[in-house]
Design an enzyme around this catalytic site. Sequence first.
Site, PDB file in Angstrom:
ATOM      1  N   SER A   1       0.801  -1.224   0.000  1.00 48.73           N
ATOM      2  CA  SER A   1       0.000   0.000   0.000  1.00 48.73           C
ATOM      3  C   SER A   1       0.835   1.277   0.000  1.00 48.73           C
ATOM      4  O   SER A   1       0.318   2.350  -0.304  1.00 48.73           O
ATOM      5  CB  SER A   1      -0.945   0.013   1.201  1.00 48.73           C
ATOM      6  OG  SER A   1      -0.227   0.131   2.414  1.00 48.73           O
TER       7      SER A   1
ATOM      8  N   LYS B   1       0.906   4.456   7.045  1.00 46.22           N
ATOM      9  CA  LYS B   1       0.393   5.266   5.942  1.00 46.22           C
ATOM     10  C   LYS B   1       1.028   6.661   6.021  1.00 46.22           C
ATOM     11  O   LYS B   1       1.745   6.987   6.968  1.00 46.22           O
ATOM     12  CB  LYS B   1      -1.129   5.419   6.009  1.00 46.22           C
ATOM     13  CG  LYS B   1      -1.927   4.131   6.082  1.00 46.22           C
ATOM     14  CD  LYS B   1      -1.937   3.363   4.769  1.00 46.22           C
ATOM     15  CE  LYS B   1      -2.762   2.090   4.893  1.00 46.22           C
ATOM     16  NZ  LYS B   1      -2.696   1.264   3.666  1.00 46.22           N
TER      17      LYS B   1
END
Length: 277
Positions: free
Chosen positions: A41, A118
């Site tokens: 990701s 993230k």
Amino acid sequence: MAKEKSGGGILETVKTVVYALLIAGVFRTLFFQPFWIPSGSMKDTLLIGDFLFVNKMAYGYSYASCPSVIVPALGLDIDARDICGIFDGDNERLFGQQPERGDVVVFRHPGTGRDFIKRLIGLPGERIQMRDGVLYINDEPVSVEPDGTFTEVAAPQGPQQLRPRCANAPVGPGGVCEKEKFVETLPGGHSHSILNIASQGSDNTPVYTVPEGHYFFMGDNRDNSADSRVPSVVGGVGFVPFENLIGRANRVVFSSAGSSMLFFWTWRGDRFFEKIE
């Protein structure tokens, strides 16, 4: 006499092990936590198999600073709340320092409690939206410049044997998997790489207003990231409370392209101590 010495030696060994574990636990709780990238990701900033240490001093301390102990093979699943739950619930931090937009952050998922990594995109009170694959912050588009193509082998990656998605799909096993690459510059001047695979629903979103005391996170591999664009109750991340932040990722220590970080012959020599932008 020999038996007494033997018994004393075993006791000393046990004490040494206990002390070592206590020291390691304190070090991990207060200073640095190891983290191994399990998914794609955050490509191409972080690759599957990157190993790094998270700076836990960056934002101060909360219940999330306590480590979770998860060893499925032994049936261990001790959550940070089980250890430091007394400090949970006020969304405050000891020696708390606000994160900066663009930081790559490890945090506890608001729903599952598992560690996620993230990039911090939205600050408290801001309006965040995606329009045709472009990020808007407070109704203003961020700067996005083409930066060539990211390529990788179309093959299973890491211990989970995840196959990459490709913009040039279909790609056969062992073929060249391509993704469009761009440089995104956030308000404040932080620039980083992002990838594009295809047009999909997450490229167009409603406007998200970040609540006070919370943050909005996104993966750099925009079309392959479960992040704040989707609420945590339906498989995303949603807004992340301040107290759920664990620390900032600054540098990759080493990286393994194989299914285990112990397979030294699969280590990526060009990623040793790579700075995380």
